[in-house]
Design a protein around this motif. Structure first.
Motif, PDB file in Angstrom:
ATOM      1  N   UNK A   1      92.119  22.174 109.069  1.00  0.00           N
ATOM      2  CA  UNK A   1      92.114  21.680 107.893  1.00  0.00           C
ATOM      3  C   UNK A   1      91.615  22.913 106.859  1.00  0.00           C
ATOM      4  N   UNK A   2      92.474  23.019 105.803  1.00  0.00           N
ATOM      5  CA  UNK A   2      92.216  24.218 104.910  1.00  0.00           C
ATOM      6  C   UNK A   2      91.851  23.582 103.498  1.00  0.00           C
ATOM      7  N   UNK A   3      92.148  22.431 103.038  1.00  0.00           N
ATOM      8  CA  UNK A   3      91.790  21.652 101.679  1.00  0.00           C
ATOM      9  C   UNK A   3      91.827  20.470 101.836  1.00  0.00           C
ATOM     10  N   UNK A   4      91.705  19.803 100.673  1.00  0.00           N
ATOM     11  CA  UNK A   4      91.777  18.324 100.427  1.00  0.00           C
ATOM     12  C   UNK A   4      92.786  17.945  99.264  1.00  0.00           C
ATOM     13  N   UNK A   5      93.331  16.800  99.348  1.00  0.00           N
ATOM     14  CA  UNK A   5      94.035  16.325  98.447  1.00  0.00           C
ATOM     15  C   UNK A   5      93.254  15.039  97.950  1.00  0.00           C
ATOM     16  N   UNK A   6      92.847  15.201  96.289  1.00  0.00           N
ATOM     17  CA  UNK A   6      92.412  13.995  95.742  1.00  0.00           C
ATOM     18  C   UNK A   6      93.425  13.291  94.854  1.00  0.00           C
ATOM     19  N   UNK A   7      92.948  12.141  94.286  1.00  0.00           N
ATOM     20  CA  UNK A   7      93.884  11.487  93.215  1.00  0.00           C
ATOM     21  C   UNK A   7      94.147  12.247  91.878  1.00  0.00           C
ATOM     22  N   UNK A   8      93.365  13.161  91.726  1.00  0.00           N
ATOM     23  CA  UNK A   8      93.324  14.162  90.326  1.00  0.00           C
ATOM     24  C   UNK A   8      94.781  14.822  90.673  1.00  0.00           C
ATOM     25  N   UNK A   9      95.127  15.355  91.635  1.00  0.00           N
ATOM     26  CA  UNK A   9      96.267  16.121  91.637  1.00  0.00           C
ATOM     27  C   UNK A   9      97.366  15.339  92.401  1.00  0.00           C
ATOM     28  N   UNK A  10      98.722  15.634  91.974  1.00  0.00           N
ATOM     29  CA  UNK A  10      99.854  15.178  92.386  1.00  0.00           C
ATOM     30  C   UNK A  10     100.542  16.428  93.398  1.00  0.00           C
ATOM     31  N   UNK A  11     101.313  16.115  94.175  1.00  0.00           N
ATOM     32  CA  UNK A  11     102.172  17.154  94.987  1.00  0.00           C
ATOM     33  C   UNK A  11     103.470  16.785  95.070  1.00  0.00           C
ATOM     34  N   UNK A  12     104.296  17.953  95.134  1.00  0.00           N
ATOM     35  CA  UNK A  12     105.727  17.836  95.575  1.00  0.00           C
ATOM     36  C   UNK A  12     105.721  17.996  97.049  1.00  0.00           C
ATOM     37  N   UNK A  13     106.610  17.317  97.926  1.00  0.00           N
ATOM     38  CA  UNK A  13     106.677  17.679  99.224  1.00  0.00           C
ATOM     39  C   UNK A  13     108.048  18.082  99.685  1.00  0.00           C
ATOM     40  N   UNK A  14     108.483  18.871 100.596  1.00  0.00           N
ATOM     41  CA  UNK A  14     109.680  19.185 101.237  1.00  0.00           C
ATOM     42  C   UNK A  14     110.088  18.420 102.415  1.00  0.00           C
ATOM     43  N   UNK A  15     110.355  19.090 103.271  1.00  0.00           N
ATOM     44  CA  UNK A  15     110.798  18.731 104.578  1.00  0.00           C
ATOM     45  C   UNK A  15     109.550  17.679 105.215  1.00  0.00           C
ATOM     46  N   UNK A  16     110.299  16.721 105.653  1.00  0.00           N
ATOM     47  CA  UNK A  16     109.495  15.417 106.347  1.00  0.00           C
ATOM     48  C   UNK A  16     109.924  15.510 107.751  1.00  0.00           C
TER      49      UNK A  16
END
Length: 379
Positions: free
Chosen positions: A342-357
Motif C-alpha cells: 500500500x503506497x497511498x490512499x484515494x479519498x473522495x476529494x480526488x477523482x482518478x482515471x483508470x486503464x486496464x481492468x
C-alpha cells in the motif's frame, strides 16, 4: 488462540466471592446496546518467512475510546493480539508478504484498514491489541474495570461464521465465570460454548459495558466449552494511552505525485459477490453499485484477461471514506494471492482515471482491480 486442555481446571475464586446473581441477564438486550460498537476482523494475505497460519484469520473486536485528544486517534478497536499478529510477524513494506486487516461492522467503521499504513499496537504479554478505526467513528462501548465475579453470568458478543461467510450481524451468548486460570492468574475462565471467531470478543455485564476480552479457548477432544478472558481492569491505562506507544497512522505519499513518478499503481474496484447483497458493503464496492455493475457486466461478456471500460474519471462513494492504492495489482501463484504494498490512499476529494481492468478469481469470488493512470484533484 487455542490451548489443549491437559490438566484439571482450577476453580480458584480470586476474582471475588461467589455471588448469587439475582437478575437474569438478557443476551439480546445487551447486544442491542452494542450496535455499531462490535466489529468483525478478517486477516488475510501471505505468511512472512518461516510463518505458517491457516488464513484468513477471523476474529471479533469492540470499539473503545482512548485518552487521545486528537479526534483521529481517539477511537480504537480492542481485540486479541493473535488475531492481528504482533509487529514482528508482519512483513515490511515493499515485500510480497504484506497482510491486510479487513474491518467489517454492522453500523460501525464499515471500512477496510490495511496493516502496512494503519496503526496496530500489540501488547504481546497480554495477547491484546488496539487497531486504528475509520476517521468518522463516533460510537464506543463503555468500559467497566471492576473484577469479574465467580459464578456470575456475562454476555459474549461476536461476529460468527456460517461456513466461510461472515454472519450478517453480530450475535450474543451467555457465559459463566468459573474463576481465575491456574496457569495465568491474570486471566479468568469462562464456561460456555465458544468458537474460534470469538477471539477478541468483548465480555459484557448486564449494562453492556466491557469487563473483559476473550483471548483464548481451551479445547478438549475438538470441543471448546471453556475460554480465557483478560479483565479490562488489567488494561485500563494501556487503553487510555497513558502507557506504551500511542497508536498513529503512518504518513501516506501524495497520490498525484506517485502517479506521475510510478507506473503500475493499482486500485480495487470491487468484488462480484457484493452485488448480491441487498445492503451494499462499501469495502466490497468502493465506487458504488453502478460502477461495479458496469465492470461485472463487461467482464461477464468477454474472455480476455484484462479490458478497458471507463473514459470518464471515477470517484469513490462517500460511504467508502478512503481506499488504498497499491504498488501493483495482485498476482495469483500456487493458489495464493500476492498483493503489492500500500503506497497511498484515494479519498473522495480526488477523482482518478483508470486503464486496464483485470478480474482475479480467488476464494470462490471475482475481484476487480484497475490500473491508475491519472489523478484529478478537486481542491
Amino acid at each position: 488462540m487455542e490451548r489443549q486442555l491437559v490438566r484439571a481446571l482450577s476453580a480458584a475464586l480470586i476474582y471475588g466471592a461467589w455471588s448469587n446473581q439475582v437478575f437474569a441477564i438478557d443476551a439480546g438486550q445487551v447486544l442491542a446496546k452494542l450496535q455499531g460498537k462490535i466489529v468483525h476482523l478478517r486477516v488475510a494475505g501471505q505468511e512472512a518467512p518461516g510463518e505458517t497460519f491457516v488464513q484468513p484469520i477471523h476474529g471479533s473486536g469492540v470499539i473503545v475510546k482512548t485518552g487521545a485528544s486528537d479526534p483521529r486517534l481517539k477511537f480504537r478497536i480492542l481485540t486479541a493480539g493473535h488475531v492481528v499478529k504482533s509487529d514482528a510477524s508482519w512483513a515490511p513494506l515493499g515485500s510480497r508478504v504484506n497482510r491486510d486487516v479487513y474491518i467489517i461492522a454492522e453500523y460501525g467503521p464499515g471500512s477496510v484498514e490495511f496493516r502496512p499504513v494503519t496503526g496496530v499496537l500489540v501488547n504481546g504479554q497480554n495477547d491484546i491489541a488496539q487497531v486504528v478505526t475509520g476517521p468518522t467513528t463516533t460510537l464506543a462501548a463503555d468500559l467497566n474495570p471492576t473484577p469479574l465475579i465467580s459464578g456470575n453470568k456475562y454476555v459474549v458478543v461476536s461476529w460468527g461464521m456460517s461456513g466461510d461467510r461472515v454472519a450478517e450481524s453480530a450475535g450474543a451468548k451467555v457465559v459463566k465465570v468459573i474463576g481465575s486460570d491456574d496457569v495465568d492468574p491474570e486471566l479468568v475462565q469462562l464456561e460456555g460454548e465458544l468458537v474460534p471467531t470469538e477471539s477478541g470478543s468483548p465480555v459484557l455485564d448486564e449494562t453492556g459495558a466491557v469487563v473483559a476480552i476473550v483471548v483464548m479457548r481451551e479445547v478438549t477432544g475438538g470441543v471448546s466449552k471453556k475460554a480465557l478472558a483478560l479483565p479490562i481492569q488489567k488494561l485500563t491505562e494501556w487503553i487510555k494511552g497513558n502507557q506504551g506507544v500511542p497508536v498513529a497512522e503512518a504518513a501516506r505519499p501524495d497520490l498525484a505525485k506517485l502517479v506521475g513518478q510510478t507506473t503500475g499503481l493499482c486500485i480495487f474496484l470491487g468484488k462480484r459477490s457484493a452485488l448480491a447483497r441487498t445492503q451494499l458493503r462499501y469495502p466490497d464496492a468502493p465506487f458504488g453499485r453502478d460502477i461495479l455493475s458496469q465492470v461485472q457486466q463487461r467482464a461477464s461478456g468477454g474472455t480476455e484477461a484484462s479490458f478497458t471500460l471507463f473514459d470518464k474519471p471515477l470517484r469513490i462513494a462517500t460511504q467508502a471514506e478512503a481506499i488504498n492504492v497499491r504498488s501493483r495489482c495482485p498476482e495469483l501463484e500456487d493458489g495464493k494471492a500476492y498483493y503489492g504494498s500500500v503506497v497511498s490512499q484515494l479519498t473522495a476529494k480526488n477523482q482518478i482515471k483508470v486503464g486496464a481492468i483485470q478480474a482475479m478469481r480467488y476464494l470462490g469470488d471475482v475481484f476487480y482491480w484497475a490500473r491508475v493512470t491519472e489523478v484529478i484533484s478537486s481542491e
